[in-house]
Design a protein around this motif. Sequence first.
Motif, PDB file in Angstrom:
ATOM      1  N   ALA A 243       0.838  -1.199   0.000  1.00 19.75           N
ATOM      2  CA  ALA A 243       0.000   0.000   0.000  1.00 19.75           C
ATOM      3  C   ALA A 243       0.872   1.248   0.000  1.00 19.75           C
ATOM      4  CB  ALA A 243      -0.916  -0.004   1.216  1.00 19.75           C
TER       5      ALA A 243
ATOM      6  N   ASP B 256      -1.744   6.241   1.511  1.00 19.61           N
ATOM      7  CA  ASP B 256      -3.134   6.218   1.971  1.00 19.61           C
ATOM      8  C   ASP B 256      -3.490   4.919   2.674  1.00 19.61           C
ATOM      9  OD1 ASP B 256      -3.090   4.501  -0.167  1.00 19.61           O
ATOM     10  OD2 ASP B 256      -4.709   5.487  -1.288  1.00 19.61           O
ATOM     11  N   HIS B 257      -2.541   3.965   2.706  1.00 17.46           N
ATOM     12  CA  HIS B 257      -2.715   2.674   3.384  1.00 17.46           C
ATOM     13  C   HIS B 257      -3.784   1.790   2.727  1.00 17.46           C
ATOM     14  CE1 HIS B 257      -0.129   4.259   6.498  1.00 17.46           C
ATOM     15  NE2 HIS B 257      -0.969   5.261   6.698  1.00 17.46           N
TER      16      HIS B 257
ATOM     17  N   THR C 294      -4.808  -1.043   0.407  1.00 15.76           N
ATOM     18  CA  THR C 294      -4.183  -2.196  -0.225  1.00 15.76           C
ATOM     19  C   THR C 294      -4.877  -2.512  -1.552  1.00 15.76           C
ATOM     20  OG1 THR C 294      -5.645  -3.786   0.854  1.00 15.76           O
ATOM     21  CG2 THR C 294      -3.627  -3.153   2.038  1.00 15.76           C
TER      22      THR C 294
ATOM     23  N   ARG D 249       5.295   6.975  -1.051  1.00 13.20           N
ATOM     24  CA  ARG D 249       5.921   6.486   0.190  1.00 13.20           C
ATOM     25  C   ARG D 249       7.307   5.941  -0.131  1.00 13.20           C
ATOM     26  NH1 ARG D 249       5.887   1.585   3.316  1.00 13.20           N
ATOM     27  NH2 ARG D 249       4.519   0.525   1.798  1.00 13.20           N
TER      28      ARG D 249
ATOM     29  N   THR E 299       0.492   5.042  -4.430  1.00  8.46           N
ATOM     30  CA  THR E 299      -0.750   4.422  -3.991  1.00  8.46           C
ATOM     31  C   THR E 299      -1.266   3.480  -5.086  1.00  8.46           C
ATOM     32  OG1 THR E 299      -2.083   6.221  -4.900  1.00  8.46           O
ATOM     33  CG2 THR E 299      -1.364   6.424  -2.595  1.00  8.46           C
TER      34      THR E 299
END
Length: 286
Positions: free
Chosen positions: A115, A118-119, A121, A151, A170
């Motif tokens: 991910a 924004d986390h 998945t 990230r 993302t």
Amino acid sequence: MPEEGRRAGRAGVTAPVVAKKWRNGHGAKGAQEGGDVTEQTQQLPDAVPQKAASPAGEIRARWAWVEAEVWTERMLTALEQGVLGGKWFSLMDKVYALRNLRRAFERVKANQGAAGVDHVTVEEFERHLETNLEKLARSLADGSYRPQAIRRVWIPKPGGKEKRPLGIPTVRDRVVQTALRAVLEPIFERDFAAHSYGFRPNRGGKDALRRVNALLTAGYHWVVDADLKSYFDTIPHAALLDRVGEKVADSKVLGRLEAFLTAKVMETAEGWAPEEGTPQGAVMTA
């Protein structure tokens, strides 16, 4: 096919001759989806079989790896024959077409990446896949789409203690990048030299090794090993976009590429905006 050069003599190394690019002749005419087909028959680079225009089935066979959701028979004919002025227009609608975005997600899912900031998945994105893809298509169509931050993580370099940076976009941005790549890659692939193997479809390290073995068997014995230090981290954005702009005239596509290049990198709590370089690990800029 580029000449390999004469076998090395006593004095040193003879480098391979690289295939040169070609341009459309003066006054070329015709029509294509997103550009125009030239009428003149021109020599194709080594990356494309040197044949004149042929039935659609033969052209499709030569470009079997391209996304059929994007590249119609007419576009493939234009790809082989060349386009008016050497530039492609009106490509963004191919990028945000839902069939292209769906195929792009399938590729992202197959890669099983992590991910982003924004986390979200891949599995979470897929739960509402059609809604997410339709939202992406609308934002790309109306120009409101903006990539999220990247990230950054550090991973070990093979064979040493050093680490290299890896950028993780993302899932939604990876889908868009993959869709963009499906549209743009064939345009540039057709001009690459036959014996270039890095970051190209249906090519890899094993193909390069087979080529090396063939040259050794043929009697060649000199090898030149060169590397550019921190190459990906120092690519100039303006120069890169200028080169892409030599073949792509769609300002919306160029704008999306620039947005990906300048997307904020989250390595610290505040992050930073890169002025040069490309994030290794991203689909379009790896």
